[in-house]
Design a protein around this motif. Structure first.
Motif, PDB file in Angstrom:
ATOM      1  N   PHE A  59       0.829  -1.201   0.000  1.00  0.00           N
ATOM      2  CA  PHE A  59       0.000   0.000   0.000  1.00  0.00           C
ATOM      3  C   PHE A  59       0.862   1.249   0.000  1.00  0.00           C
ATOM      4  CE2 PHE A  59      -3.256  -2.629   2.530  1.00  0.00           C
ATOM      5  CZ  PHE A  59      -4.018  -2.900   1.409  1.00  0.00           C
ATOM      6  N   VAL A  66      -4.604   4.629   3.390  1.00  0.00           N
ATOM      7  CA  VAL A  66      -4.197   3.957   2.156  1.00  0.00           C
ATOM      8  C   VAL A  66      -4.769   4.726   0.983  1.00  0.00           C
ATOM      9  CG1 VAL A  66      -4.364   1.854   0.779  1.00  0.00           C
ATOM     10  CG2 VAL A  66      -4.059   1.697   3.263  1.00  0.00           C
ATOM     11  N   PHE A 382      -8.617   1.019   0.771  1.00  0.00           N
ATOM     12  CA  PHE A 382      -8.406  -0.046   1.753  1.00  0.00           C
ATOM     13  C   PHE A 382      -9.652  -0.918   1.888  1.00  0.00           C
ATOM     14  CE2 PHE A 382      -8.606  -1.690   6.105  1.00  0.00           C
ATOM     15  CZ  PHE A 382      -7.396  -2.374   6.178  1.00  0.00           C
ATOM     16  N   ASP A 400      -3.797  -6.628   6.115  1.00  0.00           N
ATOM     17  CA  ASP A 400      -4.269  -5.288   6.461  1.00  0.00           C
ATOM     18  C   ASP A 400      -3.141  -4.264   6.557  1.00  0.00           C
ATOM     19  OD1 ASP A 400      -6.791  -6.320   6.522  1.00  0.00           O
ATOM     20  OD2 ASP A 400      -7.059  -6.175   8.698  1.00  0.00           O
TER      21      ASP A 400
END
Length: 444
Positions: A59, A66, A382, A400
């Motif tokens: 990311f 993000v 995200f 994540d």
């Protein structure tokens, strides 16, 4: 690797599916594809290489949020149904050119009825007079004998439709009832055998006409001993008139035959919640069922206030009872974000595909994921990237924190090539699937 290959264009043409125009992504397969007579898969001599494959690598952030998903091009070696190497890209390599398309895990439809569809038959809308599940049972008793005559080829066509949308795996419920006996199951098993090199399914024996309402106990016992995976159930109170009797039968049949449980529960309100809580109690009494028990639909969960929703979500998570949702909308919006919050195993499925229950199923589980993103307000890079897990049953390219967790060497080569820059775009735009590979077999 040319003899058995087929392009997406001919795959769709030869299965009477008119979906997305375009030729095969796998350019070295195109010539042979034009001569193909029917859709089929190839494993390219069990070994092949893809170049110019786009993978997500991390990311990028702006103001601690993000903002973008980073990708790079790679060369992927596949052998004996597994990913054997993930290498820096070699544009000049003698390999299949993926043309910079995004590689994602193949999609999974975890609630569908492959044995029941009008797909492959002339269009027929649903009449308004059949309102209740019991109405539908009566209708099925009329039409099943005729539909069984062509159920094998129509199940195969439905599988091909799903494949064209990138699905290589399904959990299919299959009717076990006095009208069809065990024939729906036997016919579906025949269709799956014909597709074994390009598609996989786990089966739920499903008493669509009730266990006691139409005297299906013995048939269910016989079906449980066949090559199936889950014991199903259906609205114990409204169909069979007794939650405990119906659920005790389902639970005991699963225990006796070492199967999982996946029950249809359309019932809302008090009876729906009583069934959910009763099932949770039974699973806690029999820990062997934890992680193997699911509630399909579970519409009662959509009618609770916030506190009760969180309470039942926690109970489901602790008992490891999952929820298979068709992501309904309108007045029945399921609390999927809350279920995720507490760690409930949530799965998505199309359910009906052009059948007498509903004509709206498309066959695309990515479309269901897009619907979920809209319903629950998943608009950021995200959140959209996380929602892909509904299409893949929890397999994501990045965790994540943005660390790459898929693919890895020795992973099963179940993958799709999608015309998208990243998974967030794929979900938001329902990006077209250009190629599907199942266990190292190039399906199209």
């Amino acid at each position: 690797m040319t003899a058995d290959s087929i392009s997406r264009k001919n795959f769709i043409k030869n299965t009477s599916i008119l979906l997305v125009a375009g030729t095969s992504t796998l350019t070295s397969m195109a010539t042979a594809a034009d001569a193909a007579e029917k859709p089929r898969s190839t494993n390219a001599g069990k070994s092949f290489t893809l170049k110019n494959v786009r993978l997500e690598t991390g990311f990028e952030y702006e103001d601690d949020e993000v903002s973008r998903t980073k990708t790079e091009l790679f060369t992927i070696e596949i052998n004996d149904g597994k990913i054997k190497a993930i290498l820096p890209n070699k544009p000049g390599a003698d390999a299949i050119d993926a043309k910079g398309l995004l590689m994602l895990p193949a999609f999974r439809d975890m609630h569908i009825h492959l044995d029941k569809t009008h797909y492959g038959l002339p269009w027929k809308a649903n009449p308004s007079k059949r309102k209740t599940v019991k109405d539908m049972i009566a209708y099925e008793q009329q039409i099943i004998p005729e539909l069984l005559k062509t159920s094998v080829p129509r199940a195969e066509k439905l599988i091909e439709l799903m494949q064209s949308y990138g699905t290589n795996y399904a959990r299919s419920h299959v009717n076990i009832d006095p009208t069809s006996g065990l024939e729906s199951l036997r016919h579906l098993e025949r269709a799956l055998e014909n597709k074994k090199n390009s598609f996989q399914a786990e089966l739920v024996v499903f008493p669509q006409h009730g266990i006691y309402y139409t005297k299906s106990e013995q048939l269910m016992k016989e079906a449980a001993k066949m090559d199936i995976d889950f014991i199903g159930g259906l609205d114990p109170y409204t169909i069979d008139g007794a939650i405990e009797k119906h659920m005790d039968f389902v639970v005991q049949l699963a225990l006796d035959n070492d199967k999982g449980i996946d029950i249809h529960l359309h019932e809302a309100g008090e009876s729906g919640m009583k069934t959910i809580n009763y099932l949770i109690d039974k699973v806690n009494e029999n820990p062997v069922l934890k992680g193997k028990t699911f509630i399909s639909h579970g519409f009662a969960l959509a009618q609770l206030d916030k506190a009760k929703t969180e309470e039942i979500a926690e109970k489901l998570a602790n008992a490891r009872v999952g929820v298979a949702s068709t992501v309904p909308f309108g007045r029945t919006i399921m609390p999927i974000p809350t279920l995720y919050k507490y760690g409930v195993d949530v799965m998505a499925g199309n359910d009906c595909i052009i059948d007498w229950w509903s004509t709206f199923g498309s066959g695309s589980i990515l479309q269901k994921t897009n619907l979920a993103a809209q319903l629950y307000g998943y608009r950021t890079e995200f959140d959209l990237s996380r929602s892909l897990r509904l299409a893949t049953h929890n397999i994501l390219p990045l965790d994540d924190k943005g660390k790459q967790i898929w693919p890895k060497v020795d992973d099963i080569a179940d993958l799709v090539l999608v015309d998208a820059s990243c998974s967030a775009e794929a979900v938001s735009r329902i990006s077209p699937v250009k190629s599907l590979i199942h266990r190292g077999n190039i399906v199209f």
